[in-house]
Design a protein around this motif. Structure first.
Motif, PDB file in Angstrom:
ATOM      1  N   TYR A 158      -3.434  -3.204   3.570  1.00 37.05           N
ATOM      2  CA  TYR A 158      -3.407  -3.247   2.112  1.00 37.05           C
ATOM      3  C   TYR A 158      -2.773  -4.517   1.551  1.00 37.05           C
ATOM      4  O   TYR A 158      -3.105  -4.938   0.441  1.00 37.05           O
ATOM      5  N   TRP A 165      -6.078  -0.125 -11.808  1.00 39.42           N
ATOM      6  CA  TRP A 165      -5.389  -1.329 -11.341  1.00 39.42           C
ATOM      7  C   TRP A 165      -4.019  -1.501 -11.998  1.00 39.42           C
ATOM      8  O   TRP A 165      -3.126  -2.132 -11.429  1.00 39.42           O
ATOM      9  N   LEU A 202      -5.299  -5.663  -1.266  1.00 42.16           N
ATOM     10  CA  LEU A 202      -4.775  -5.650  -2.636  1.00 42.16           C
ATOM     11  C   LEU A 202      -4.635  -7.068  -3.184  1.00 42.16           C
ATOM     12  O   LEU A 202      -5.072  -7.369  -4.289  1.00 42.16           O
ATOM     13  N   GLU A 212      -6.851  -8.833  -6.235  1.00 46.77           N
ATOM     14  CA  GLU A 212      -6.135  -9.386  -7.389  1.00 46.77           C
ATOM     15  C   GLU A 212      -6.567 -10.833  -7.629  1.00 46.77           C
ATOM     16  O   GLU A 212      -6.847 -11.239  -8.768  1.00 46.77           O
ATOM     17  N   GLY A 238       0.783  -1.231   0.000  1.00 48.99           N
ATOM     18  CA  GLY A 238       0.000   0.000   0.000  1.00 48.99           C
ATOM     19  C   GLY A 238       0.810   1.274   0.000  1.00 48.99           C
ATOM     20  O   GLY A 238       0.219   2.368  -0.030  1.00 48.99           O
ATOM     21  N   ILE A 289      -1.121  -0.689  -9.784  1.00 43.92           N
ATOM     22  CA  ILE A 289      -0.793  -1.574  -8.661  1.00 43.92           C
ATOM     23  C   ILE A 289       0.371  -2.472  -9.066  1.00 43.92           C
ATOM     24  O   ILE A 289       0.340  -3.126 -10.107  1.00 43.92           O
TER      25      ILE A 289
END
Length: 350
Positions: A338, A273, A342, A346, A245, A276
């Protein structure tokens, strides 16, 4: 919609962001080398726009190649990708886009009877698809984030994470646009963003273009306005978000996040996205671009500093995840921890 970049039969057409806000001119790149130069010189900038620009640069290079066989095209394709990958190191969207093109090329060349012409068509179609996907992602994440902003009050943003930083609509400014479209009465406070002045030149220009009330402030004024109760939320974009994060964004973002935390103001990060980077564990591993000293020593051709003074000019800084209230993506709004949110999203979307 503000035409940040556009694929044309002549080449890739870019709105020259170095000339804004007083001059609206365009640059036509007819080779992949020219696309690379446009990225380096910040004619186009912003992580999502850089990614799609690189994809279009790959498509342009393949389209203009004189190779007649797939075997002859392959080393040229690798050179094109390497050249574009060497433009700016921090924005992960650049490498995401190039990897997507490399994966497509590998898939195509493995097919029996594949021709160079078929590869050209497929690579170009993929670049155009990425352009459309970026606009849709920005609109979707804007809708996800709109409810997080105040129904009335001041929202601070740093740098430019708007239509100019994407293929259209924007990330941080996409959230603001969506909130305004839903009826929120927001006044935007835009940090000038030294030394390249993306906030003063670009954010102010595009928000005024949309009729959204905007006030530009010097970078060192944010704390004062926060203390006076002028700021109810902060929303920024990102160039790379690590698996834990941590957020890399335009230099000065870290300071804004610390100030927001001190004053109890929510600090939101809005990014597609493609920004990321789950392969990078934390922010300390994100490469930070160091730009030329002249961006600090000079402005509009006029020297501001003494001769031979030392200059540092990192283009980005990293905001630790502990300062981030939420990360807004087209897949939804993520909150701490995160590493879990995250990775979970995903996996859910894989």
């Amino acid at each position: 919609m503000i035409p940040t970049l556009e694929w044309t039969s002549e080449g890739v057409r870019f709105l020259d962001q170095t000339r804004l806000p007083l001059e609206e001119t365009y640059v036509l790149a007819t080779t992949y080398e020219q696309v690379a130069d446009v990225i380096v010189t910040m004619v186009v900038r912003g992580a999502p726009a850089i990614g799609v620009s690189a994809a279009m640069g790959v498509a342009l290079g393949v389209e203009r190649s004189k190779a007649t066989t797939v075997e002859a095209l392959e080393p040229e394709f690798q050179t094109i990708c390497k050249t574009l990958a060497g433009t700016r190191p921090t924005a992960v969207n650049l490498f995401w886009a190039i990897r997507r093109m490399e994966d497509l090329f590998a898939e195509l060349k493995a097919k029996p009877g594949m021709t160079v012409e078929a590869i050209r068509e497929a690579i170009t179609a993929e670049a155009l698809k990425m352009y459309d996907e970026d606009i849709e992602a920005c609109k979707t994440l804007g809708a996800h984030g709109a409810d997080l902003l105040p129904k009335e009050g001041g929202v601070l943003t740093h740098c430019n994470a708007g239509a100019l930083a994407t293929c259209g609509y924007g990330t941080a400014l996409g959230v603001i646009r969506a909130a305004v479209e839903q009826g929120s009465k927001i006044e935007v406070y835009a940090d000038e963003t030294r030394p390249f002045l993306q906030g003063a030149r670009l954010t102010a220009w595009e928000l005024m273009h949309d009729g959204i009330p905007t006030t530009v402030l010097c970078d060192n004024m944010a704390a004062s306005l926060m203390r006076r109760g002028k700021i109810q939320a902060v929303v920024v974009g990102a160039d790379r978000i690590a698996a834990n994060g941590d957020v890399a964004n335009k230099i000065g973002t870290y300071g804004v996040a610390v100030l927001a935390k001190e004053h109890g103001i929510p600090f939101y990060v809005a990014a597609p996205w493609s920004t990321i980077d789950l392969e990078t564990a934390h922010g300390d591993d994100i490469p930070i671009e160091e730009r030329a000293a002249v961006e600090v020593t000079h402005h509009a051709g006029k020297q501001l500093t003494p001769h031979n003074v030392g200059i540092v000019n990192p283009a980005f800084d990293v905001t630790p995840a502990k300062y981030v209230t939420a990360i807004i993506t087209e897949r939804g709004v993520l909150r701490a921890p995160y590493e879990e949110s995250l990775a979970g999203l995903e996996t859910a979307k894989a």
